[in-house]
Design a protein around this motif. Sequence first.
Motif, PDB file in Angstrom:
ATOM      1  N   VAL A  25       1.804  -8.295   2.270  1.00 14.87           N
ATOM      2  CA  VAL A  25       1.774  -9.364   3.253  1.00 14.87           C
ATOM      3  C   VAL A  25       0.342  -9.672   3.668  1.00 14.87           C
ATOM      4  CG1 VAL A  25       2.198  -7.736   5.160  1.00 14.87           C
ATOM      5  CG2 VAL A  25       2.682 -10.183   5.469  1.00 14.87           C
ATOM      6  N   GLY A  26       0.034 -10.975   3.778  1.00 20.17           N
ATOM      7  CA  GLY A  26      -1.287 -11.424   4.200  1.00 20.17           C
ATOM      8  C   GLY A  26      -1.435 -12.899   3.896  1.00 20.17           C
ATOM      9  N   PHE A  27      -2.521 -13.503   4.366  1.00 21.48           N
ATOM     10  CA  PHE A  27      -2.730 -14.911   4.054  1.00 21.48           C
ATOM     11  C   PHE A  27      -3.195 -15.087   2.612  1.00 21.48           C
ATOM     12  CE2 PHE A  27      -4.925 -18.998   4.003  1.00 21.48           C
ATOM     13  CZ  PHE A  27      -3.940 -19.794   4.539  1.00 21.48           C
ATOM     14  N   GLN A  36      -6.043  -8.323  -4.216  1.00 22.61           N
ATOM     15  CA  GLN A  36      -5.430  -7.755  -5.418  1.00 22.61           C
ATOM     16  C   GLN A  36      -5.148  -6.273  -5.253  1.00 22.61           C
ATOM     17  OE1 GLN A  36      -7.894  -8.903  -8.846  1.00 22.61           O
ATOM     18  NE2 GLN A  36      -8.219 -10.890  -7.864  1.00 22.61           N
ATOM     19  N   ALA A  37      -6.013  -5.567  -4.506  1.00 19.57           N
ATOM     20  CA  ALA A  37      -5.777  -4.148  -4.245  1.00 19.57           C
ATOM     21  C   ALA A  37      -4.500  -3.957  -3.424  1.00 19.57           C
ATOM     22  CB  ALA A  37      -6.978  -3.547  -3.516  1.00 19.57           C
ATOM     23  N   VAL A  38      -4.266  -4.864  -2.462  1.00 19.28           N
ATOM     24  CA  VAL A  38      -3.041  -4.800  -1.654  1.00 19.28           C
ATOM     25  C   VAL A  38      -1.821  -5.053  -2.534  1.00 19.28           C
ATOM     26  CG1 VAL A  38      -1.760  -5.904   0.225  1.00 19.28           C
ATOM     27  CG2 VAL A  38      -4.217  -5.487   0.467  1.00 19.28           C
ATOM     28  N   ILE A  39      -1.905  -6.056  -3.388  1.00 15.39           N
ATOM     29  CA  ILE A  39      -0.765  -6.403  -4.249  1.00 15.39           C
ATOM     30  C   ILE A  39      -0.506  -5.296  -5.270  1.00 15.39           C
ATOM     31  CG2 ILE A  39       0.059  -8.057  -5.985  1.00 15.39           C
ATOM     32  CD1 ILE A  39      -1.544 -10.205  -4.387  1.00 15.39           C
ATOM     33  N   THR A 125       3.154  -3.342   2.415  1.00  8.75           N
ATOM     34  CA  THR A 125       1.753  -3.011   2.156  1.00  8.75           C
ATOM     35  C   THR A 125       0.875  -4.134   2.701  1.00  8.75           C
ATOM     36  OG1 THR A 125       2.346  -1.839   0.122  1.00  8.75           O
ATOM     37  CG2 THR A 125       0.032  -2.437   0.413  1.00  8.75           C
ATOM     38  N   ALA A 126      -0.196  -3.777   3.381  1.00  5.10           N
ATOM     39  CA  ALA A 126      -1.143  -4.776   3.884  1.00  5.10           C
ATOM     40  C   ALA A 126      -2.512  -4.134   4.016  1.00  5.10           C
ATOM     41  CB  ALA A 126      -0.686  -5.340   5.226  1.00  5.10           C
ATOM     42  N   ILE A 155      -1.170   1.310   3.890  1.00  7.67           N
ATOM     43  CA  ILE A 155      -2.352   0.602   4.387  1.00  7.67           C
ATOM     44  C   ILE A 155      -3.461   0.704   3.345  1.00  7.67           C
ATOM     45  CG2 ILE A 155      -4.087   0.468   6.210  1.00  7.67           C
ATOM     46  CD1 ILE A 155      -2.066   1.850   8.068  1.00  7.67           C
ATOM     47  N   VAL A 156      -3.977  -0.438   2.922  1.00  2.00           N
ATOM     48  CA  VAL A 156      -5.069  -0.469   1.949  1.00  2.00           C
ATOM     49  C   VAL A 156      -6.388  -0.585   2.703  1.00  2.00           C
ATOM     50  CG1 VAL A 156      -6.102  -1.743   0.020  1.00  2.00           C
ATOM     51  CG2 VAL A 156      -3.605  -1.457   0.153  1.00  2.00           C
TER      52      VAL A 156
END
Length: 315
Positions: A25-27, A36-39, A125-126, A155-156
């Motif tokens: 989740v994020g803008f 990309q690290a979050v995804i 994940t965010a 959490i990234v």
Amino acid sequence: MKVIQLMYPYQISSDKMEGPYSLAVGFFDGVHRGHQAVIEEAKKQAKDKNLKLAVMTFNPHPSIVLGQHKEQVFYITPLSQKLEILEELQVDTVFVVRFTSDFAKLSPQQFVDVFIRNLNIQHVTAGFDFTFGAMGRGTMKDLHEMSNGDYEVSIVEKQLQDSDKISSTRIRHALEKGDMELVRELLGRPYQIPGIVVHGDKRGRQIGFPTANVQEAEGTFIPANGVYAVRLQVQNEWHDGVCNVGYKPTFKNPDEKNLTIEVYINNFDKNIYGEEVKVDWYKYLRGEQKFDGIESLKAQIELDKQHAMEYLSHC
């Protein structure tokens, strides 16, 4: 990839769901290396837990609704382009949440109940600095504490390039300066502008350097004026080229503000008016300048071409 539009208080029917999901989740403006690290973390959790991979993003930019900035907000990746990139990243479902005044008033707990629990999300994940709910009061710590065991949270941490945070703000500043090499490092790919080839004044053809005049897609940010090494995709093929962004001061009154994107395509001689194209930006070569005549302009364009081809041969 399935794209599901959401708008509070409207709720989608359960038959559209293909979860349970691992959600990033994020803008995600730019879908840069930090995003990309979050995804990738959400993808890892999806694989480990046998979940579908989902991304939740928001449209339009919150500052447009909340009126936080007087200056115009531009997107690194307009929504259509963002969706293309997410599909390339093998995302199963994208939730596009309409950012409205009503949505902005949701408490952190309401956001969790409506947009996490009700969507059958089992892992979230965010990034470390993601906030949610009215005034951004909800933090990643709150997201974990509100779960009550219904979902897990990853959490990234901050992603760095040259000791500085990789961020959309940093990329915007680099675009404004024309620093396309830094932009490419932060995005993990070249900056791209989609557009359509339109008719120009044909002066390039008259001096031996025919160019494609590209009308950029609405909402796209054009980098700083100047000359760039680029690649242009047309009819599913990529070609090396040189792009001029500016007002063509040799031929026009600089007070006439008609910004143009002109691409000289190397070893290319086709009529492509009306074709949809994509321009990938690699390197800033020089600033825009006015020449004392056609011959000096032609000599400089030849130098630009040589510099661009040499640079692109190593990319």
